[in-house]
Write a protein that holds these residues in place. Structure first.
Motif, PDB file in Angstrom:
ATOM      1  N   ASN A 288      33.149  37.983  39.223  1.00  0.00           N
ATOM      2  CA  ASN A 288      33.812  37.490  40.433  1.00  0.00           C
ATOM      3  C   ASN A 288      34.096  35.999  40.314  1.00  0.00           C
ATOM      4  O   ASN A 288      33.467  35.298  39.514  1.00  0.00           O
ATOM      5  CB  ASN A 288      32.914  37.711  41.653  1.00  0.00           C
ATOM      6  N   GLY A 316      42.568  34.538  38.410  1.00  0.00           N
ATOM      7  CA  GLY A 316      41.968  35.755  37.892  1.00  0.00           C
ATOM      8  C   GLY A 316      42.595  36.240  36.597  1.00  0.00           C
ATOM      9  O   GLY A 316      43.515  35.626  36.048  1.00  0.00           O
ATOM     10  N   ALA A 349      36.209  40.835  42.145  1.00  0.00           N
ATOM     11  CA  ALA A 349      36.852  40.176  43.277  1.00  0.00           C
ATOM     12  C   ALA A 349      36.924  38.665  43.107  1.00  0.00           C
ATOM     13  O   ALA A 349      36.053  38.049  42.481  1.00  0.00           O
ATOM     14  CB  ALA A 349      36.089  40.490  44.565  1.00  0.00           C
ATOM     15  N   ALA A 350      37.929  38.095  43.716  1.00  0.00           N
ATOM     16  CA  ALA A 350      37.962  36.634  43.807  1.00  0.00           C
ATOM     17  C   ALA A 350      36.740  36.137  44.571  1.00  0.00           C
ATOM     18  O   ALA A 350      36.164  35.108  44.226  1.00  0.00           O
ATOM     19  CB  ALA A 350      39.246  36.176  44.493  1.00  0.00           C
ATOM     20  N   TRP A 369      43.555  38.901  40.915  1.00  0.00           N
ATOM     21  CA  TRP A 369      42.276  39.617  40.798  1.00  0.00           C
ATOM     22  C   TRP A 369      42.459  41.077  41.214  1.00  0.00           C
ATOM     23  O   TRP A 369      43.347  41.391  42.013  1.00  0.00           O
ATOM     24  CB  TRP A 369      41.221  38.977  41.694  1.00  0.00           C
ATOM     25  N   ILE A 371      40.527  42.695  43.246  1.00  0.00           N
ATOM     26  CA  ILE A 371      40.211  42.698  44.679  1.00  0.00           C
ATOM     27  C   ILE A 371      40.215  41.257  45.177  1.00  0.00           C
ATOM     28  O   ILE A 371      39.699  40.361  44.505  1.00  0.00           O
ATOM     29  CB  ILE A 371      38.823  43.322  44.946  1.00  0.00           C
ATOM     30  N   GLY A 372      40.775  41.057  46.357  1.00  0.00           N
ATOM     31  CA  GLY A 372      40.755  39.714  46.920  1.00  0.00           C
ATOM     32  C   GLY A 372      39.364  39.313  47.388  1.00  0.00           C
ATOM     33  O   GLY A 372      38.796  38.329  46.931  1.00  0.00           O
ATOM     34  N   PHE A 398      45.889  34.738  49.171  1.00  0.00           N
ATOM     35  CA  PHE A 398      45.717  35.699  48.083  1.00  0.00           C
ATOM     36  C   PHE A 398      47.089  36.039  47.516  1.00  0.00           C
ATOM     37  O   PHE A 398      48.000  36.405  48.270  1.00  0.00           O
ATOM     38  CB  PHE A 398      45.057  36.983  48.584  1.00  0.00           C
ATOM     39  N   MET A 401      47.076  40.390  44.303  1.00  0.00           N
ATOM     40  CA  MET A 401      45.860  41.211  44.231  1.00  0.00           C
ATOM     41  C   MET A 401      46.234  42.694  44.169  1.00  0.00           C
ATOM     42  O   MET A 401      47.216  43.111  44.780  1.00  0.00           O
ATOM     43  CB  MET A 401      44.977  40.968  45.460  1.00  0.00           C
ATOM     44  N   ASP A 402      45.390  43.478  43.509  1.00  0.00           N
ATOM     45  CA  ASP A 402      45.620  44.930  43.541  1.00  0.00           C
ATOM     46  C   ASP A 402      45.366  45.449  44.949  1.00  0.00           C
ATOM     47  O   ASP A 402      46.136  46.270  45.459  1.00  0.00           O
ATOM     48  CB  ASP A 402      44.700  45.641  42.550  1.00  0.00           C
ATOM     49  N   TYR A 412      36.761  50.043  44.337  1.00  0.00           N
ATOM     50  CA  TYR A 412      38.081  49.435  44.195  1.00  0.00           C
ATOM     51  C   TYR A 412      39.086  50.124  45.119  1.00  0.00           C
ATOM     52  O   TYR A 412      40.179  50.498  44.706  1.00  0.00           O
ATOM     53  CB  TYR A 412      38.535  49.515  42.738  1.00  0.00           C
ATOM     54  N   SER A 433      39.430  43.753  54.586  1.00  0.00           N
ATOM     55  CA  SER A 433      40.875  43.549  54.639  1.00  0.00           C
ATOM     56  C   SER A 433      41.329  43.252  56.064  1.00  0.00           C
ATOM     57  O   SER A 433      42.147  42.352  56.306  1.00  0.00           O
ATOM     58  CB  SER A 433      41.590  44.785  54.095  1.00  0.00           C
TER      59      SER A 433
END
Length: 493
Positions: A288, A316, A349-350, A369, A371-372, A398, A401-402, A412, A433
């Motif tokens: 991370n 990332g 994650a970030a 990344w 994940i944020g 962000f 991000m994915d 994830y 989120s």
């Protein structure tokens, strides 16, 4: 007879003058400010001395170039200055309570691989490593250019007497050394690190027992930490266990595990921080940008981990790699896998905030990344702290991000997580989120992202121009000039 006496005296004076001239120090050569008399004692069963320099055989040598006497653990009990030069650090060298080790600008200290060398300032001891923009102090691997790897040596540890949430001198520092830390002095002073690079540190002594690149144990606000770059650490680049130290201008470059890890009631700050990931290097624990716990058990022990991180850029694995895949087949370490037992894993994650942490993050940019953010409620109640305004996660952007958020480690999916059934609900977005995108938080999400070519600080500054007012370079000022190194693997020291 009188003439012979006069000439004899003059001869003695001339000879004395010659010896004096021969022993005068030269700022370009390793030497010390002390006399040649070494005073030995013991400390906790270890050999201790008021000198820190020895020759390659561990013999007393005031002008020696080896730090430590060669024992695996050695205690320095004195006040000494290392003149500008190149030195080899052997074993775990403790700077004891009441002692100060000062290092002049331009000095290079190479960590011995065989003894897993580390430099440890104990509570009450001080490390003064005050480089300059044009003459930084470098801690690096002893291996030749082209063959250095993460974990070539131990690392640098600072410990003090500031508060943590595990008690006074009751917190054992991570990684194996004897040192315990903690106290009640918020303004405790462990020294001064300015314009310093720490490269290829973090040797794994055993599973989950690695020294980080730069470790802080209950370090107080009287300590100065400004302009430090940690590169290719074999664990976290930086980790804080309690303490109140206020850091500025930190760079985490191509580390193994987390970039900035906060635990045990760290309530200080970092203003202006940059992390740059290598897309081939990640840890089995999931790497991370931020990882933050109140403590391992997620209890309500005070002080809470409530550090303030402002003006941070977290770049990332996707930022500079168009082919990135978050799989263990892709993340192999590339040419930097040390083969020392360090386990490879995936990126996460970030920001992973968990275990009752109340970390505050503002004016921050994170790019590329999987994940944020994860607000993880497995232990403690981090989500409730966020809802009740006990932590600020505001003014964050962000990009690419994915997914924006997840609620649990190694999940994830941007889906609401049920901690009882350990399942997610695909019909609802994750708590994280939803919280991140509350209008009151003033956060921004940019979905589109095209990976860039990495070209050192030039590419980072060009990227930063698109996000003025946030991140490590909010007004475009480059604070990395002159002292950083974006290719330490191939630098000839």
């Amino acid at each position: 007879m009188m003439k012979k006496q006069i000439w004899g005296c003059l001869g003695i004076l001339a000879l004395a003058a010659t010896f004096t001239a021969c022993s005068s120090s030269n700022n370009d050569d390793p030497s010390t400010d002390q006399t040649d008399t070494y005073k030995w004692s013991t400390d906790g069963g270890l050999k201790a001395c008021d000198h820190v320099l020895f020759d390659e055989n561990g013999k007393e040598a005031a002008n020696g170039t080896v730090i430590g006497n060669g024992d695996q653990e050695f205690v320095f009990k004195g006040n000494q200055t290392l003149k500008k030069g190149t030195y080899l650090l052997k074993g775990w060298v403790y700077i004891a309570d009441g002692s100060t080790l000062t290092i002049e600008p331009g000095t290079i200290i190479k960590g011995d691989k065989e003894t897993k060398a580390a430099l440890i300032a104990e509570p009450g001891g001080k490390l003064i490593a005050k480089g300059t923009q044009t003459s930084p102090i470098v801690f690096t691997s002893e291996q030749a250019a082209g063959s250095r790897k993460p974990g070539d040596w131990g690392g640098v540890i600072l410990c003090g007497k500031a508060p943590n949430n595990n008690g006074v001198l009751n917190q054992q520092i991570e990684g194996g050394p004897r040192t315990k830390h903690g106290g009640t002095d918020k303004n405790d002073n462990s020294g001064d690190l300015e314009y310093v690079r720490i490269e290829f540190a973090g040797y794994p002594f055993q599973k989950d027992q690695e020294i980080n690149g730069l470790t802080f144990g209950s370090v107080g606000a009287g300590t100065t930490i400004d302009h430090v770059q940690v590169s290719y650490s074999n664990d976290d680049s930086y980790e804080w266990f309690g303490g109140t130290v206020q850091c500025k201008h930190l760079i985490a470059y191509r580390g193994w595990d987390d970039d900035f890890d906060t635990d045990n009631g760290f309530s200080g700050s970092l203003t202006y921080g940059l992390s740059v990931r290598d897309s081939k290097i990640a840890d089995a624990s999931q790497s991370n940008g931020f990882e933050s716990d109140n403590n391992a058990g997620g209890t309500t022990a005070e002080p809470y981990t409530s550090a303030q991180f402002s003006y941070i850029t977290l770049l990332g694995p996707k930022t500079f790699d168009a082919n990135f895949q978050n799989t263990t087949d892709y993340i192999t370490g590339g040419g930097m896998n040390p083969g020392n037992g360090s386990s490879m894993g995936k990126f996460q994650a970030a920001m992973h905030i968990r275990r009752n942490s109340r970390l505050n993050v503002t004016k921050t940019l994170a790019i590329g990344w999987p994940i944020g953010m994860i607000l993880d409620n497995e232990k403690g109640n981090t989500q409730e702290s966020a809802t009740n305004g006990l932590m600020k996660l505001q003014g964050i952007t962000f990009v690419g991000m994915d997914i924006i958020g997840s609620d649990f480690n190694k999940v994830y999916k941007d889906e609401l997580y049920d901690y009882t059934t350990k399942t997610t609900n695909p019909d609802k977005k994750s708590f994280t989120s939803t919280f991140f995108q509350l209008p009151a938080n003033g956060n921004t999400v940019v979905s589109a992202w095209t990976p860039l070519t990495f070209n050192g600080i030039t590419s980072i500054l060009n990227l930063s121009k698109n996000y003025s007012g946030i991140g490590a370079f909010p007004d475009g000022t480059d604070w990395t000039t002159g002292w950083t190194n974006w290719d330490p693997e191939n630098t000839k020291y």
